[in-house]
Design a protein around this motif. Structure first.
Motif, PDB file in Angstrom:
ATOM      1  N   PHE A   1       0.826  -1.107  -0.066  1.00 42.78           N
ATOM      2  CA  PHE A   1      -0.066   0.103  -0.050  1.00 42.78           C
ATOM      3  C   PHE A   1       0.851   1.431  -0.068  1.00 42.78           C
ATOM      4  CE2 PHE A   1      -3.177  -3.065   1.596  1.00 42.78           C
ATOM      5  CZ  PHE A   1      -4.210  -2.673   0.726  1.00 42.78           C
ATOM      6  N   LEU A   2       1.624   1.180   0.899  1.00 50.26           N
ATOM      7  CA  LEU A   2       2.384   2.518   1.056  1.00 50.26           C
ATOM      8  C   LEU A   2       3.615   2.888  -0.367  1.00 50.26           C
ATOM      9  CD1 LEU A   2       3.397   2.826   4.991  1.00 50.26           C
ATOM     10  CD2 LEU A   2       1.708   4.012   3.615  1.00 50.26           C
ATOM     11  N   ILE A   3       4.159   1.686  -0.693  1.00 48.46           N
ATOM     12  CA  ILE A   3       5.132   1.739  -1.621  1.00 48.46           C
ATOM     13  C   ILE A   3       4.554   2.035  -2.744  1.00 48.46           C
ATOM     14  CG2 ILE A   3       6.930   0.661  -2.912  1.00 48.46           C
ATOM     15  CD1 ILE A   3       8.096  -0.465  -0.342  1.00 48.46           C
ATOM     16  N   VAL A   4       3.024   1.346  -3.083  1.00 50.93           N
ATOM     17  CA  VAL A   4       2.318   1.854  -4.203  1.00 50.93           C
ATOM     18  C   VAL A   4       2.170   3.073  -4.116  1.00 50.93           C
ATOM     19  CG1 VAL A   4       0.042   1.254  -5.306  1.00 50.93           C
ATOM     20  CG2 VAL A   4       1.511  -0.623  -4.598  1.00 50.93           C
ATOM     21  N   LEU A   5       1.624   3.778  -3.195  1.00 49.81           N
ATOM     22  CA  LEU A   5       1.177   4.832  -2.951  1.00 49.81           C
ATOM     23  C   LEU A   5       2.633   5.963  -3.540  1.00 49.81           C
ATOM     24  CD1 LEU A   5      -0.616   7.305  -2.263  1.00 49.81           C
ATOM     25  CD2 LEU A   5       0.120   7.119  -0.219  1.00 49.81           C
ATOM     26  N   PHE A   6       3.520   5.582  -2.783  1.00 49.21           N
ATOM     27  CA  PHE A   6       4.867   6.678  -3.321  1.00 49.21           C
ATOM     28  C   PHE A   6       5.336   6.295  -4.717  1.00 49.21           C
ATOM     29  CE2 PHE A   6       6.044   6.029   1.467  1.00 49.21           C
ATOM     30  CZ  PHE A   6       5.279   7.151   1.768  1.00 49.21           C
ATOM     31  N   ALA A   7       5.132   4.979  -5.168  1.00 50.55           N
ATOM     32  CA  ALA A   7       5.686   4.762  -6.564  1.00 50.55           C
ATOM     33  C   ALA A   7       4.784   5.471  -7.506  1.00 50.55           C
ATOM     34  CB  ALA A   7       5.511   3.268  -6.765  1.00 50.55           C
ATOM     35  N   SER A   8       3.443   5.796  -7.143  1.00 52.47           N
ATOM     36  CA  SER A   8       2.354   6.195  -8.106  1.00 52.47           C
ATOM     37  C   SER A   8       2.565   7.646  -8.328  1.00 52.47           C
ATOM     38  CB  SER A   8       1.199   5.842  -7.687  1.00 52.47           C
ATOM     39  OG  SER A   8       0.728   6.155  -6.679  1.00 52.47           O
ATOM     40  N   LEU A   9       3.343   8.416  -7.223  1.00 54.06           N
ATOM     41  CA  LEU A   9       3.185   9.823  -7.057  1.00 54.06           C
ATOM     42  C   LEU A   9       4.068  10.391  -8.452  1.00 54.06           C
ATOM     43  CD1 LEU A   9       4.235  10.469  -3.471  1.00 54.06           C
ATOM     44  CD2 LEU A   9       1.848  10.645  -4.682  1.00 54.06           C
ATOM     45  N   SER A  10       4.979   9.796  -8.656  1.00 58.49           N
ATOM     46  CA  SER A  10       5.966  10.317  -9.755  1.00 58.49           C
ATOM     47  C   SER A  10       5.377  10.078 -11.072  1.00 58.49           C
ATOM     48  CB  SER A  10       7.138   9.598 -10.262  1.00 58.49           C
ATOM     49  OG  SER A  10       8.128  10.208 -11.169  1.00 58.49           O
ATOM     50  N   PRO A  11       4.622   8.957 -11.369  1.00 58.69           N
ATOM     51  CA  PRO A  11       3.842   8.750 -12.943  1.00 58.69           C
ATOM     52  C   PRO A  11       2.684   9.636 -12.590  1.00 58.69           C
ATOM     53  CG  PRO A  11       4.347   6.519 -11.725  1.00 58.69           C
ATOM     54  CD  PRO A  11       4.789   7.741 -10.707  1.00 58.69           C
ATOM     55  N   ALA A  12       1.875   9.949 -11.474  1.00 57.48           N
ATOM     56  CA  ALA A  12       1.048  10.864 -11.557  1.00 57.48           C
ATOM     57  C   ALA A  12       1.505  12.184 -11.861  1.00 57.48           C
ATOM     58  CB  ALA A  12       0.387  10.751 -10.117  1.00 57.48           C
ATOM     59  N   LYS A  13       2.444  12.568 -11.439  1.00 59.03           N
ATOM     60  CA  LYS A  13       2.893  13.947 -11.986  1.00 59.03           C
ATOM     61  C   LYS A  13       3.149  14.084 -13.644  1.00 59.03           C
ATOM     62  CE  LYS A  13       5.133  15.343  -7.379  1.00 59.03           C
ATOM     63  NZ  LYS A  13       6.631  15.600  -7.137  1.00 59.03           N
ATOM     64  N   LYS A  14       3.530  12.873 -14.103  1.00 60.45           N
ATOM     65  CA  LYS A  14       4.068  12.890 -15.417  1.00 60.45           C
ATOM     66  C   LYS A  14       2.481  12.813 -15.917  1.00 60.45           C
ATOM     67  CE  LYS A  14       7.220  10.187 -16.670  1.00 60.45           C
ATOM     68  NZ  LYS A  14       8.288   9.017 -17.017  1.00 60.45           N
ATOM     69  N   ALA A  15       1.674  12.031 -15.517  1.00 58.03           N
ATOM     70  CA  ALA A  15       0.544  12.205 -16.452  1.00 58.03           C
ATOM     71  C   ALA A  15      -0.240  13.560 -16.364  1.00 58.03           C
ATOM     72  CB  ALA A  15      -0.351  11.076 -15.559  1.00 58.03           C
ATOM     73  N   ALA A  16      -0.011  14.130 -15.267  1.00 56.96           N
ATOM     74  CA  ALA A  16      -0.631  15.675 -15.128  1.00 56.96           C
ATOM     75  C   ALA A  16      -0.162  16.494 -16.226  1.00 56.96           C
ATOM     76  CB  ALA A  16      -0.579  16.202 -13.672  1.00 56.96           C
ATOM     77  N   LYS A  17       1.033  16.220 -16.753  1.00 56.31           N
ATOM     78  CA  LYS A  17       1.808  17.110 -17.719  1.00 56.31           C
ATOM     79  C   LYS A  17       1.294  17.000 -18.969  1.00 56.31           C
ATOM     80  CE  LYS A  17       6.161  17.203 -15.199  1.00 56.31           C
ATOM     81  NZ  LYS A  17       7.452  17.062 -15.070  1.00 56.31           N
ATOM     82  N   VAL A  18       0.648  16.033 -19.196  1.00 59.13           N
ATOM     83  CA  VAL A  18      -0.111  15.807 -20.776  1.00 59.13           C
ATOM     84  C   VAL A  18      -1.138  16.866 -21.020  1.00 59.13           C
ATOM     85  CG1 VAL A  18      -1.436  14.112 -22.216  1.00 59.13           C
ATOM     86  CG2 VAL A  18       0.217  13.392 -20.395  1.00 59.13           C
ATOM     87  N   SER A  19      -0.641  17.297 -22.333  1.00 63.98           N
ATOM     88  CA  SER A  19      -1.737  18.364 -22.599  1.00 63.98           C
ATOM     89  C   SER A  19      -2.697  18.021 -23.368  1.00 63.98           C
ATOM     90  CB  SER A  19      -0.870  19.491 -23.470  1.00 63.98           C
ATOM     91  OG  SER A  19      -0.374  19.053 -24.775  1.00 63.98           O
ATOM     92  N   PRO A  20      -3.749  18.619 -23.732  1.00 61.78           N
ATOM     93  CA  PRO A  20      -4.963  18.215 -24.344  1.00 61.78           C
ATOM     94  C   PRO A  20      -4.664  18.238 -25.826  1.00 61.78           C
ATOM     95  CG  PRO A  20      -5.653  20.031 -23.015  1.00 61.78           C
ATOM     96  CD  PRO A  20      -4.292  20.102 -22.854  1.00 61.78           C
ATOM     97  N   VAL A  21      -3.512  18.867 -26.395  1.00 59.15           N
ATOM     98  CA  VAL A  21      -3.163  18.697 -27.623  1.00 59.15           C
ATOM     99  C   VAL A  21      -2.724  16.980 -27.957  1.00 59.15           C
ATOM    100  CG1 VAL A  21      -1.444  19.552 -29.335  1.00 59.15           C
ATOM    101  CG2 VAL A  21      -2.543  21.179 -27.958  1.00 59.15           C
ATOM    102  N   THR A  22      -2.013  16.619 -26.794  1.00 57.28           N
ATOM    103  CA  THR A  22      -1.547  15.186 -27.207  1.00 57.28           C
ATOM    104  C   THR A  22      -2.862  14.099 -27.512  1.00 57.28           C
ATOM    105  OG1 THR A  22      -0.103  15.605 -25.388  1.00 57.28           O
ATOM    106  CG2 THR A  22      -0.472  13.295 -25.907  1.00 57.28           C
ATOM    107  N   ALA A  23      -3.801  14.484 -27.129  1.00 57.53           N
ATOM    108  CA  ALA A  23      -5.064  13.636 -27.224  1.00 57.53           C
ATOM    109  C   ALA A  23      -5.537  13.767 -28.809  1.00 57.53           C
ATOM    110  CB  ALA A  23      -6.366  13.709 -26.276  1.00 57.53           C
ATOM    111  N   ILE A  24      -5.529  15.080 -29.070  1.00 55.53           N
ATOM    112  CA  ILE A  24      -5.815  15.278 -30.617  1.00 55.53           C
ATOM    113  C   ILE A  24      -4.774  14.687 -31.812  1.00 55.53           C
ATOM    114  CG2 ILE A  24      -6.157  16.963 -32.548  1.00 55.53           C
ATOM    115  CD1 ILE A  24      -7.378  18.912 -29.997  1.00 55.53           C
TER     116      ILE A  24
END
Length: 775
Positions: free
Chosen positions: A358-381
């Protein structure tokens, strides 16, 4: 659906196959941590039970204290049980030495290593327990009376009230054991009782024992020599200040951190690949109005939901593996491994696994979460799934296009290559770290050496003739017989250094076994009856292979050359100031004369039994000591196999986790680039070229991981070896070639096999479907 987070379960239903890799990574990480911690916990419980059985369940023993101090210690709130254990006095029954012990019934039961097999505990001063071996040899039973010569030389009659269970120490020393009441022992005690008598203390659960010991020392003015700890038991409890135990604590802490890091890297690598795989989906969320914070929450929730599925499976599987290891020990020998707990849950292992899940999953997902948040709407198009645009193309000058593209893909994402490299490297580091524990276990169990004797006879007033070897060899149930001549206090000189050695002779069998103990040099020159010798390692030794030593004898000086250095040796007599020196029987006779054997050791065959031991005993004079080591060897083997099963179990788990981790990582890596592969196929890349490109990418990860793993793992292996083994046994570190090749080949083989399935799936898919495929 009240919240955008409600998309998470819906998304997972549609993409179940793609989530399996992440869930499997969590399962494997939790399995790794749970199994290793649980197996370690069970091993500690088994060893703790074993040492309680063999040493007694006390924590410290005190000597030289008065009754006033005893009463104060008894009144302490942190003391559970305490009492006197009287030892040190000896007498005789006929020609046999008898060792006396005394205690109250409570102290005997709770604090001593002795056990009553049958009968009742002695109360009066003329009552006693006698060990089972003594009763059988003398034909006595409970209720009989035995005449014993007590320490002052007088005879005393004792009424046998019960049977003392045989102990390996009694059989090994070839003495009888008799337990008396406190009054009974004090009535016969002589000055030797002062050295053997101790006041043993068992503290309550949860007490800081070292703090309590310091308080007792300060309060009652006791010196360090007056207070001794039960090192083995306190060590397993994590409360020992013994230097060796402190070293083991440091090593164990490091190994724990390494295991936790391995679990974290495994999960982080999977999550990072998943985010790369779903860039376009996160861009679509942004098009629909989701903020960066909401996308971050979305990724974290995905991770936690996956851990809710993976953690229970990992915990259950890890616990089952632990139970299987315990059952394996029981199946080997139920009597020998009677202390192994069966079907018990390890709270430590379950908590450690849950924390990782649980804890390591939480910590391990923080960096990918930040990376996902950087995706711009243009990427989808645009459909561009790359976070960073590559400024350089693949270098095709050195290799073919497909090979260059494979290397380029592997090295293009810094974080991805870092995590993939760590996955390989940490597996190698863990494997090499635990390999040192195997060497430590093997070196610390001399009873398991190939030279270990089942029966050992030592001389009384007259040495044994060499003909006794032939006589023993003709007894049914005897496998091997070998003797040693020993001469103490032989004066030697080396340059300006003067000292003394104990000289020991070896026969061919013992020289063959000595190869297992050889730290440095060669044994063959010594075995050839030349002026070559072996010496046994000792702290501060200045001698080395090739040095010439002068031995001063009554017939003149004898110069010998050191051909090798051994870690240990079996000897009856104490070492001289310069330790032990070993030579052939002929060289021994040339130096010290034909003195006859000091010790004769016997190894029994599978048909050897008590009758065989009795027949051997009858060949020796009555003043000789015939030690039956079968029980003590069995006890040592029990301890060894307990440790071996769990340590080798750790290595097997690490190897399996390495394979599964590489499989998952490579599958996820290929899946994240499936659209790129489809585009390459659409512009003319053939099936073989595609396979070579993916194989090169996999090989690049494996090579980087193995190089980093060896660079970090070998110094780590050496450091642990020096810390645990070299300083104690004087062994020189060598590259663990076999273990290193095994884990490196395992990594490369796993990487090669892992890409076959995803590659075949890509080839089978239509090119248009590959390009359009959305994860």
């Amino acid at each position: 659906m009240k919240s955008y987070l409600g998309l998470v379960p819906q998304y997972e239903k549609v993409h179940r196959k793609n989530n399996r890799i992440s869930v499997l990574c969590i399962v494997l990480s939790v399995l790794l941590v749970t199994a290793i911690f649980s197996m370690a916990d069970m091993a500690i419980r088994a060893q703790e039970n074993y040492f309680i059985k063999t040493n007694g369940e006390y924590h410290i023993s005190l000597t030289g204290i008065d009754e006033q101090t005893v009463e104060i210690i008894k009144a302490r709130v942190d003391v559970a049980v305490c009492g006197w254990i009287y030892q040190g006095c000896t007498g005789s029954i006929g020609q046999k030495t008898v060792s006396f012990a005394g205690a109250s019934e409570a102290a005997f039961t709770e604090l001593s290593e002795m056990n009553m097999q049958d009968g009742s505990y002695p109360i009066r001063s003329d009552e006693a327990l006698l060990n089972n071996n003594a009763l059988e040899q003398m034909g006595l039973s409970i209720g009989d009376t035995v005449s014993v010569v007590v320490p002052n030389g007088s005879k005393k009659e004792y009424h046998i009230t019960g049977i003392l269970e045989d102990m390996g120490s009694l059989l090994k020393a070839d003495v009888y054991g008799m337990v008396l009441s406190e009054d009974g022992f004090r009535a016969i005690a002589d000055e030797n009782a002062n050295d053997g008598t101790t006041f043993r203390v068992q503290f309550k659960s949860g007490v800081d024992i070292q703090k309590a010991v310091r308080q007792i020392k300060d309060s009652y003015g006791l010196s360090d020599n007056q207070v001794s700890e039960n090192t083995a038991l306190l060590g397993l409890m994590g409360q020992s200040e013994n230097s060796i135990m402190q070293s083991l604590y440091l090593v164990a802490t490091f190994l724990v951190l390494l295991v936790l890091i391995a679990g974290t890297v495994m999960i982080a690598a999977s999550f990072n690949t998943n985010v790369l795989d779903r860039v376009q989906f996160y861009g679509l969320l942004r098009c629909l109005g989701a903020s960066k914070k909401q996308v971050k929450h979305f990724v974290i929730l995905q991770g936690l939901r996956q851990s809710m599925r993976g953690v229970p499976i990992g915990l259950i599987t890890g616990q089952i593996i632990t139970w299987c290891a315990c059952l394996l020990l029981k199946s080997i020998s139920g009597d020998r491994f009677s202390e192994i707990p069966l079907f018990q849950f390890s709270i430590v292992g379950l908590i450690a696994g849950a924390v990782v899940g649980f804890l390591i999953v939480l910590f391990a997902s923080l960096s990918p979460a930040k990376k996902a948040a950087k995706v711009s709407p243009v990427t989808a198009i645009s459909g561009n799934t790359q976070f960073i645009q590559n400024k350089k193309a693949a270098n095709t000058k050195l290799f073919h296009v497909e090979t260059s593209m494979g290397i380029f893909h592997a090295l293009s994402g810094k974080k991805n290559v870092f995590l993939m490299t760590c996955s390989f490297a940490i597996s190698i580091m863990m494997f090499l770290s635990f390999q040192v524990m195997v060497v430590f276990l093997d070196q610390g169990m001399p009873a398991l050496a190939s030279s270990a004797a089942d029966v050992s006879a030592t001389m009384g007033n007259v040495p044994f003739t060499r003909t006794v070897i032939e006589e023993i060899g003709r007894i049914n149930g005897v496998d091997k017989v070998f003797g040693r001549m020993e001469q103490t206090d032989l004066s030697v000189s080396f340059g300006s250094e003067e000292g003394a050695i104990t000289l020991i002779s070896y026969d061919d069998n013992q020289f063959k076994w000595a190869k297992d103990e050889l730290n440095e040099g060669k044994i063959a020159p010594v075995q050839d009856n030349t002026n070559n010798v072996l010496v046994v390692y000792r702290d501060g030794m200045t001698w080395g292979v090739g040095d010439t030593i002068s031995i001063h004898t009554s017939v003149g000086d004898k110069k010998v050359t050191i051909a090798g250095i051994l870690a240990t040796t079996n000897a009856r007599n104490d070492a001289g100031s310069n330790g032990y020196m070993i030579c052939s029987e002929q060289t021994f006779i040339d130096i010290a004369g034909d003195l006859g054997y000091t010790t004769v050791d016997v190894q029994l065959s599978k048909t050897g039994n008590d009758d065989t031991v009795l027949a051997i005993r009858n060949l020796f004079p009555v003043d000789s000591s015939v030690s039956d080591k079968r029980l003590s060897n069995s006890e040592a083997q029990s301890s060894y196999y307990t440790g071996a099963i769990f340590i080798y179990g750790f290595l097997i788990i690490i190897a399996l986790i390495t394979v599964f981790n590489i499989f998952n990582s490579m599958n996820a890596s290929v899946a994240s680039r499936i659209k790129q592969y489809g585009i390459m196929r659409s512009i003319g890349m053939g099936t073989n070229q595609l396979y070579k490109m993916i194989a090169t990418e996999s090989l690049t990860y494996a090579m980087l991981g193995c190089v980093v793993g060896c660079i970090l793992g070998l110094p780590l292996n050496k450091m642990m070896f020096q810390f645990l083994i070299a300083e104690k046994w004087g062994m020189g570190w060598q590259v663990p070639v076999t273990s290193l090749l095994l884990i490196v080949l395992l990594c490369f083989a796993s990487a090669a096999i892992a890409i076959r399935r995803p590659t075949k799936q890509i080839v089978k898919m239509a090119i248009v479907d590959t390009i359009k495929l959305q994860q």
